[in-house]
Each structure stands twice: as C-alpha cells, then as structure tokens.
Write a protein that holds these residues in place. Structure first.
Motif, mmCIF file in Angstrom:
data_model
loop_
_atom_site.group_PDB
_atom_site.id
_atom_site.type_symbol
_atom_site.label_atom_id
_atom_site.label_comp_id
_atom_site.label_asym_id
_atom_site.label_seq_id
_atom_site.Cartn_x
_atom_site.Cartn_y
_atom_site.Cartn_z
ATOM 1 N N ARG A 51 0.838 -1.204 0.000
ATOM 2 C CA ARG A 51 0.000 0.000 0.000
ATOM 3 C C ARG A 51 0.871 1.252 0.000
ATOM 4 O O ARG A 51 0.584 2.220 -0.700
ATOM 5 N N LYS A 52 1.976 1.223 0.758
ATOM 6 C CA LYS A 52 2.871 2.387 0.818
ATOM 7 C C LYS A 52 3.473 2.663 -0.560
ATOM 8 O O LYS A 52 3.534 3.821 -0.998
ATOM 9 N N ALA A 58 1.497 7.027 -6.571
ATOM 10 C CA ALA A 58 0.393 7.934 -6.919
ATOM 11 C C ALA A 58 0.744 9.376 -6.579
ATOM 12 O O ALA A 58 0.423 10.297 -7.335
ATOM 13 N N LYS A 59 1.426 9.563 -5.449
ATOM 14 C CA LYS A 59 1.815 10.918 -5.046
ATOM 15 C C LYS A 59 2.833 11.507 -6.017
ATOM 16 O O LYS A 59 2.782 12.700 -6.337
ATOM 17 N N GLN A 60 3.751 10.686 -6.502
ATOM 18 C CA GLN A 60 4.729 11.158 -7.484
ATOM 19 C C GLN A 60 4.049 11.519 -8.807
ATOM 20 O O GLN A 60 4.437 12.482 -9.463
ATOM 21 N N THR A 70 1.088 10.896 2.786
ATOM 22 C CA THR A 70 0.107 9.887 2.419
ATOM 23 C C THR A 70 -0.367 9.188 3.695
ATOM 24 O O THR A 70 0.152 9.437 4.787
ATOM 25 N N ARG A 71 -1.327 8.304 3.556
ATOM 26 C CA ARG A 71 -1.861 7.563 4.697
ATOM 27 C C ARG A 71 -0.756 6.771 5.398
ATOM 28 O O ARG A 71 0.175 6.287 4.792
ATOM 29 N N ASN A 72 -0.907 6.644 6.707
ATOM 30 C CA ASN A 72 0.039 5.890 7.512
ATOM 31 C C ASN A 72 -0.014 4.419 7.108
ATOM 32 O O ASN A 72 -1.050 3.763 7.236
ATOM 33 N N CYS A 73 1.096 3.895 6.632
ATOM 34 C CA CYS A 73 1.164 2.498 6.205
ATOM 35 C C CYS A 73 2.088 1.685 7.109
ATOM 36 O O CYS A 73 2.584 0.625 6.707
ATOM 37 N N ASN A 74 2.339 2.177 8.313
ATOM 38 C CA ASN A 74 3.155 1.428 9.257
ATOM 39 C C ASN A 74 2.317 0.334 9.910
ATOM 40 O O ASN A 74 1.117 0.485 10.107
#
Length: 80
Positions: A51-52, A58-60, A70-74
């Motif tokens: 997901r990260k 997508a952000k790039q 972006t959303r926390n993917c930890n």
C-alpha cells in the motif's frame, strides 16, 4: 435482529456470517485499515508495504492531490 432468532441454527448461521465479515472483510482503522484476519495471519506487513508503494507512486504521479503525507502504512503496534 430486533425480533430475535427463530432457532439455535439461525443464531449459529448469523454468528458465522458476522464473524467472517468482521474478521475477513471489515478493515479496522486501529490496525491501519487491514482486516483482523490478515493481522492475525501476519499478512499486514506485506499488505501495508505494498500500500505504501502504491501511495508513493500515486503521489509522485500527481503531487497536487496531497497536501501532506500519504496515509500511515506502518504496521500497528499492540492493540486491545
């Protein structure tokens, strides 16, 4: 159900459906939007890592879409 159950078998069927939906379909916010089933099986690490990558790509591609991170993917820590 507001009118109760018609039989013990109806209760069992309802509980099995509820348990499956809760554990395998609903993504919980406290464990960063993975299912409890995925978390218990240890699949959350790979799901969140993927997901990260997707979010960063997508952000790039469209940085104006995000005003911040972006959303926390930890992987979530211990929950109770």
């Amino acid at each position: 159900p507001s009118k109760g159950f018609s039989s013990l078998q109806a209760i069992r069927e309802w509980m099995l459906a509820f348990s499956h939906a809760y554990n395998e379909e609903h993504r919980h916010s406290s464990i960063n939007f993975v299912t409890p089933g995925a978390r218990h099986r240890g699949e959350d690490h790979a799901l969140l890592a993927h997901r990260k990558v997707v979010y960063e790509h997508a952000k790039q591609q469209n940085p104006r879409r995000w005003s911040g991170d972006t959303r926390n993917c930890n992987v979530a820590g211990a929950v109770s």
